[in-house]
Design an enzyme around this catalytic site. Structure first.
Site, PDB file in Angstrom:
ATOM      1  N   TRP A  71       0.898  -1.160   0.000  1.00 55.06           N
ATOM      2  CA  TRP A  71       0.000   0.000   0.000  1.00 55.06           C
ATOM      3  C   TRP A  71       0.926   1.196   0.000  1.00 55.06           C
ATOM      4  O   TRP A  71       1.628   1.450   0.969  1.00 55.06           O
ATOM      5  CB  TRP A  71      -0.872  -0.028   1.251  1.00 55.06           C
ATOM      6  CG  TRP A  71      -1.909   1.043   1.304  1.00 55.06           C
ATOM      7  CD1 TRP A  71      -3.128   1.046   0.692  1.00 55.06           C
ATOM      8  CD2 TRP A  71      -1.835   2.275   2.026  1.00 55.06           C
ATOM      9  NE1 TRP A  71      -3.803   2.191   0.996  1.00 55.06           N
ATOM     10  CE2 TRP A  71      -3.043   2.970   1.813  1.00 55.06           C
ATOM     11  CE3 TRP A  71      -0.878   2.875   2.835  1.00 55.06           C
ATOM     12  CZ2 TRP A  71      -3.304   4.212   2.369  1.00 55.06           C
ATOM     13  CZ3 TRP A  71      -1.132   4.122   3.386  1.00 55.06           C
ATOM     14  CH2 TRP A  71      -2.348   4.765   3.153  1.00 55.06           C
ATOM     15  N   ASN A  97       7.668  -3.069   5.838  1.00 52.99           N
ATOM     16  CA  ASN A  97       6.447  -2.349   6.187  1.00 52.99           C
ATOM     17  C   ASN A  97       6.853  -1.270   7.182  1.00 52.99           C
ATOM     18  O   ASN A  97       7.573  -1.550   8.134  1.00 52.99           O
ATOM     19  CB  ASN A  97       5.446  -3.325   6.818  1.00 52.99           C
ATOM     20  CG  ASN A  97       4.237  -2.612   7.386  1.00 52.99           C
ATOM     21  OD1 ASN A  97       3.828  -1.573   6.883  1.00 52.99           O
ATOM     22  ND2 ASN A  97       3.667  -3.173   8.435  1.00 52.99           N
ATOM     23  N   GLY A  98       6.391  -0.027   6.941  1.00 54.53           N
ATOM     24  CA  GLY A  98       6.744   1.066   7.839  1.00 54.53           C
ATOM     25  C   GLY A  98       7.288   2.230   7.025  1.00 54.53           C
ATOM     26  O   GLY A  98       7.099   2.285   5.812  1.00 54.53           O
ATOM     27  N   GLU A 441     -20.730   8.060  12.228  1.00 49.85           N
ATOM     28  CA  GLU A 441     -20.238   6.741  11.846  1.00 49.85           C
ATOM     29  C   GLU A 441     -20.897   6.285  10.535  1.00 49.85           C
ATOM     30  O   GLU A 441     -20.237   5.737   9.650  1.00 49.85           O
ATOM     31  CB  GLU A 441     -20.490   5.750  12.999  1.00 49.85           C
ATOM     32  CG  GLU A 441     -20.136   4.309  12.727  1.00 49.85           C
ATOM     33  CD  GLU A 441     -18.673   4.068  12.358  1.00 49.85           C
ATOM     34  OE1 GLU A 441     -17.832   4.951  12.512  1.00 49.85           O
ATOM     35  OE2 GLU A 441     -18.401   2.957  11.862  1.00 49.85           O
ATOM     36  N   GLU A 448     -16.377   5.964   2.806  1.00 50.18           N
ATOM     37  CA  GLU A 448     -15.247   5.068   2.545  1.00 50.18           C
ATOM     38  C   GLU A 448     -15.621   3.897   1.648  1.00 50.18           C
ATOM     39  O   GLU A 448     -14.785   3.394   0.918  1.00 50.18           O
ATOM     40  CB  GLU A 448     -14.584   4.580   3.845  1.00 50.18           C
ATOM     41  CG  GLU A 448     -15.351   3.564   4.638  1.00 50.18           C
ATOM     42  CD  GLU A 448     -14.508   2.973   5.781  1.00 50.18           C
ATOM     43  OE1 GLU A 448     -15.080   2.711   6.837  1.00 50.18           O
ATOM     44  OE2 GLU A 448     -13.291   2.782   5.612  1.00 50.18           O
ATOM     45  N   LYS A 563      -6.630  -1.653   5.870  1.00 50.72           N
ATOM     46  CA  LYS A 563      -7.219  -2.011   7.160  1.00 50.72           C
ATOM     47  C   LYS A 563      -6.446  -1.433   8.330  1.00 50.72           C
ATOM     48  O   LYS A 563      -7.005  -0.865   9.248  1.00 50.72           O
ATOM     49  CB  LYS A 563      -7.273  -3.539   7.262  1.00 50.72           C
ATOM     50  CG  LYS A 563      -7.859  -4.052   8.567  1.00 50.72           C
ATOM     51  CD  LYS A 563      -9.351  -3.852   8.603  1.00 50.72           C
ATOM     52  CE  LYS A 563      -9.997  -4.340   9.855  1.00 50.72           C
ATOM     53  NZ  LYS A 563     -11.308  -3.678  10.034  1.00 50.72           N
TER      54      LYS A 563
HETATM   55  C1  F6R Z   1     -13.484   2.903   9.259  1.00 47.44           C
HETATM   56  C2  F6R Z   1     -12.334   2.282   9.919  1.00 47.44           C
HETATM   57  C3  F6R Z   1     -11.203   3.163  10.341  1.00 47.44           C
HETATM   58  C4  F6R Z   1     -10.547   2.629  11.628  1.00 47.44           C
HETATM   59  C5  F6R Z   1      -9.315   3.473  12.001  1.00 47.44           C
HETATM   60  C6  F6R Z   1      -8.706   3.037  13.312  1.00 47.44           C
HETATM   61  O1  F6R Z   1     -14.458   1.951   8.930  1.00 47.44           O
HETATM   62  O2  F6R Z   1     -12.273   1.098  10.068  1.00 47.44           O
HETATM   63  O3  F6R Z   1     -11.621   4.482  10.498  1.00 47.44           O
HETATM   64  O4  F6R Z   1     -11.496   2.675  12.655  1.00 47.44           O
HETATM   65  O5  F6R Z   1      -8.357   3.383  10.980  1.00 47.44           O
HETATM   66  O6  F6R Z   1      -8.322   1.704  13.283  1.00 47.44           O
HETATM   67  P1  F6R Z   1      -8.065   0.870  14.613  1.00 47.44           P
HETATM   68  O7  F6R Z   1      -9.366   0.707  15.290  1.00 47.44           O
HETATM   69  O8  F6R Z   1      -7.496  -0.432  14.127  1.00 47.44           O
HETATM   70  O9  F6R Z   1      -7.088   1.658  15.430  1.00 47.44           O
END
Ligand code: F6R
Length: 568
Positions: A71, A97-98, A441, A448, A563
Site C-alpha cells: 500500500w 512495512n513502515g 459513523e 469510505e 485495514k
Molecule cells: C473505518 C475504519 C477506520 C478505523 C481506524 C482506526 O471503517 O475502520 O476508520 O477505525 O483506521 O483503526 P483501529 O481501530 O485499528 O485503530
C-alpha cells in the site's frame, strides 16, 4: 502499511508465500512481489493484486522466501516501486512495512559511494546498506544496516547463497508462526491455516530463521521468545460463503457482542475506571467514534481526542486508547506521547498481542474475532458494547440484553433503499445526542465504501448553516429513536422535508409520525436509549455496504484505504 510474509520449511515455498500473502491483502493491494533464495536469488514483482502478480509462480530454487503486498506510501504503485527491493547486484532482497524517516540522507550517502537506485521508495536504501557490508558476514551486514535506520519498520530480507531469512522489527507489526516450519508475517491470520503457535517479535528484536532454526537478539544479547497458542482458527478468518468479508462481519455482530460482554475483566476494569478523576480517550476513525459515544452517555469526566491531534496539551488523568488492530500509527504515537507525559495507559483492543496491548498498563479486549473487511463493523459494535457495559457497571447496573438479530433480517429491505442512495452524489445524516455519533459513523462508512459525499450533523445545527444545502430529492438519513431527542428530531426532519429532502427514517417500528414523514422507513425494535448507537449503526453499515455493491465498488477493499493504518 503493507503486508509481509516469509517462509522457511519443508513445504512448497512459492505456493505457501502466495497463500499467506493472499490473507494479508487487506493491508494493501496495489502491488505484490516475492523473492526466493538458495544458491541463486529469484524474484518477481509488479503492480496489481497478489493474484495478478503471483498466481502459479515457481522458481528453480526453492529453499526460503519472502513476499510482500504493498500500500504505497513513498512512490506510486508501479513495478519499480513494488517490493522486494534489491541492491544493484541483485544479491540482497528486502520487503518492508513502515517508513524509514532518514532514507533521503542515507540514499544521498549511498549514491556518493556509487550505489544506483531505481525506485522512489524509502525501502530501497535497506538492501543497498546491507550490500555495503556483506564482507562482514550476512547477519552482521544486516544488523549494521538496521542500526542506521530511523523510523518504523518490519523488515524481512534474503541474501543470495544463504538459506536464512533475516528480520527486524521496530514499531511495525511482525509475528512468527511456528510448527516445525517458520512463518514470518505482519499478522497472525495469514498463517492460521498452518499453525496457531505464535511468537510475538518484540520491539528492536533482530534475528534470522531457517529450516529448523530461529535466532533472535535484542540490544546485542540473544533472547528466547516462547510461542503462545492463539484461539482464532482459520475458518473464522475465511468468508464462509458470504460474498464479502464485510457482510460476513456484519452478520457476526450478535456473537461478537456477546463474546465481548462475557469477559469478566470488564468488571474489574469498571472498578478501576470509577476511581479515576479524569479519562482521556484517544483513537482514530471508527474507534474514535466509539469513544465519543461513551462521552455522551457517561458521567465520568472524559475528553475524547482524535489520536493524530493528541498533544502535550492533554495532561492529567489516565488514557484509554481504543483500537481494533492495536497497530494504528496515529494511535500508537499518541499513546507513546501520553506515556512520556506519565499518563497511565489503558487499552481496549481486538487483536491480542498487538503493539498497543504491549504498550498499555492495562488491557481489555473486544472479542470480535478477526476483522478482514477494511471498514470496521463488528469491532465497532463490540467496542460500544464494552464501553457501555463499563459505564453501566460504574453506575452499579448492567446492560439490558442485546439482541441485534431482528436488524440483520432487514438486509433485503435495506438493499432496496440503497438502490435510491446509489443514484445520489450527496447524502446527509442527522442525529441528536449520542446519535450524532451514529450519524458520523454512518456517514464515514458511506464515504469510505461507496465514495459518496456524506455529511453528518446534529439535527439542531442544521439551521446554523447546512440547511442551505438541502434541495429537492437530497437524501437525508434521519436517526430518530423514541428517546428524549425524538420530538426535536421530528422537527428537524420537517425542516428538511419541507425543502424537498428525501427522508430515510430510522426509528421505533411503531412511531407512526416518523413513518408518515419518511419516504423510506427502517423499522427498529424498542431499545434502551443508551444503547441506540449500537443498534442503529448496524442498518447504516448495511446501507453503505449495499450502496457500494450497487455502485460496483469492492467493500472489502475501498480505494486508497487499508485495514491497518500503520503510517502517520
Ligand atoms: C473505518 C475504519 C477506520 C478505523 C481506524 C482506526 O471503517 O475502520 O476508520 O477505525 O483506521 O483503526 P483501529 O481501530 O485499528 O485503530
Amino acid at each position: 502499511m503493507c503486508g509481509i510474509f516469509g517462509y522457511a520449511g519443508n513445504g512448497d515455498v512459492c505456493k505457501i508465500l502466495y497463500q499467506g500473502l493472499k490473507s494479508l491483502e487487506y493491508r494493501g493491494y496495489d502491488s505484490a512481489g516475492m523473492a526466493v533464495v538458495g544458491d541463486k536469488l529469484n524474484f518477481i514483482k509488479d503492480s496489481g493484486t497478489v493474484d495478478d502478480v503471483l498466481t502459479n509462480i515457481t522458481f528453480p530454487v526453492n529453499s526460503v522466501g519472502i513476499a510482500h503486498t504493498r500500500w504505497a506510501t513513498h512512490g506510486k504503485p508501479n513495478k519499480i516501486n513494488a517490493h522486494p527491493h534489491l541492491d544493484e547486484k541483485n544479491k540482497v532482497a528486502v520487503v518492508h512495512n513502515g517508513i524509514i524517516e532518514n532514507y533521503k540522507q542515507l540514499k544521498n550517502q549511498l549514491i556518493k559511494k556509487g550505489h544506483i537506485f531505481k525506485s522512489k521508495t524509502d525501502t530501497e536504501v535497506i538492501p543497498h546498506l546491507i550490500e555495503e557490508n556483506l564482507s562482514l558476514g550476512n547477519f552482521e551486514a544486516f544488523k549494521k544496516a538496521v542500526a542506521q535506520l530511523k523510523g518504523s519498520y518490519a523488515i524481512a530480507c534474503v541474501i543470495e547463497g544463504s538459506n536464512k531469512i533475516y528480520f527486524a522489527k521496530r514499531f511495525s507489526p511482525l509475528v512468527l508462526g511456528v510448527n516445525g516450519d517458520y512463518f514470518l508475517a505482519s499478522d497472525i491470520v495469514s498463517f492460521l491455516r498452518w499453525t496457531k503457535q505464535v511468537i510475538f517479535i518484540e520491539e528492536n528484536d533482530i534475528g534470522y530463521l531457517e529450516k529448523g532454526n530461529l535466532y533472535i537478539e535484542n540490544n546485542g544479547k540473544q533472547v528466547n521468545r516462547r510461542p503462545n497458542e492463539i484461539r482464532w482458527n482459520f475458518e473464522e478468518a475465511a468468508k464462509e460463503g458470504y460474498e464479502h468479508f464485510m457482510l460476513k462481519e456484519i452478520f457476526e455482530q450478535p456473537q461478537a457482542i456477546a463474546q465481548t460482554l462475557a469477559d469478566k475483566r470488564l468488571i474489574s476494569f469498571s472498578k478501576h475506571m470509577s476511581e479515576l478523576d479524569k479519562l482521556v480517550i484517544t483513537s482514530a476513525g471508527t474507534s474514535f467514534h466509539a469513544g465519543l459515544a461513551l462521552k455522551y452517555v457517561s458521567s465520568l469526566p472524559l475528553e475524547v481526542i482524535i489520536a493524530s491531534e493528541f498533544s502535550e496539551l492533554y495532561r492529567g488523568g489516565e488514557v484509554l486508547s481504543i483500537s481494533q488492530s492495536g497497530e494504528t500509527a496515529d494511535t500508537l504515537r499518541a499513546v507513546r506521547l501520553a506515556k512520556s507525559l506519565d499518563h497511565k495507559i489503558n487499552a481496549l483492543v481486538n487483536v491480542v498481542g498487538s503493539t498497543l496491548t504491549r504498550l498499555a498498563d492495562k488491557v481489555i479486549y473486544t472479542h470480535a474475532g478477526p476483522e478482514i473487511g477494511v471498514a470496521s463493523t463488528k469491532t465497532f459494535t463490540s467496542q460500544l458494547a464494552a464501553l457501555f457495559q463499563l459505564n453501566a457497571l460504574m453506575e452499579g447496573k448492567t446492560l439490558p440484553e442485546i439482541n441485534v438479530n431482528p436488524i440483520l433480517k432487514k438486509a433485503d429491505e435495506i438493499h432496496s433503499i440503497s438502490k435510491t442512495l446509489s443514484k445520489s452524489n450527496d447524502i446527509f445524516y442527522l442525529g441528536r445526542g449520542v446519535n450524532t455519533v451514529t450519524a458520523m459513523e454512518g456517514a464515514l462508512k458511506m464515504k469510505e465504501l461507496a465514495y459518496l459525499h456524506a455529511e453528518a450533523y446534529p439535527g439542531g445545527e442544521l439551521k446554523h448553516g447546512p440547511l442551505a444545502l438541502i434541495e429537492e430529492s437530497l437524501p437525508v438519513v434521519a436517526i430518530c429513536p423514541s428517546d428524549q431527542n425524538r420530538d426535536k428530531m421530528l422537527g428537524n426532519i420537517e425542516e428538511v422535508k419541507s425543502r424537498g429532502a428525501f427522508i430515510i427514517g430510522l426509528g421505533y417500528e411503531k412511531d407512526e409520525e416518523l413513518i408518515e414523514l419518511s419516504d423510506k422507513f427502517v423499522a427498529m425494535p424498542a431499545v434502551d436509549s443508551s444503547l441506540t448507537p449500537l443498534y442503529y449503526s448496524i442498518p447504516l453499515q448495511m446501507l453503505s455496504y449495499y450502496t457500494a455493491i450497487e455502485l460496483k465498488r469492492n467493500p472489502d477493499k475501498p480505494r486508497n484505504l487499508a485495514k491497518s493504518v500503520t503510517v502517520e
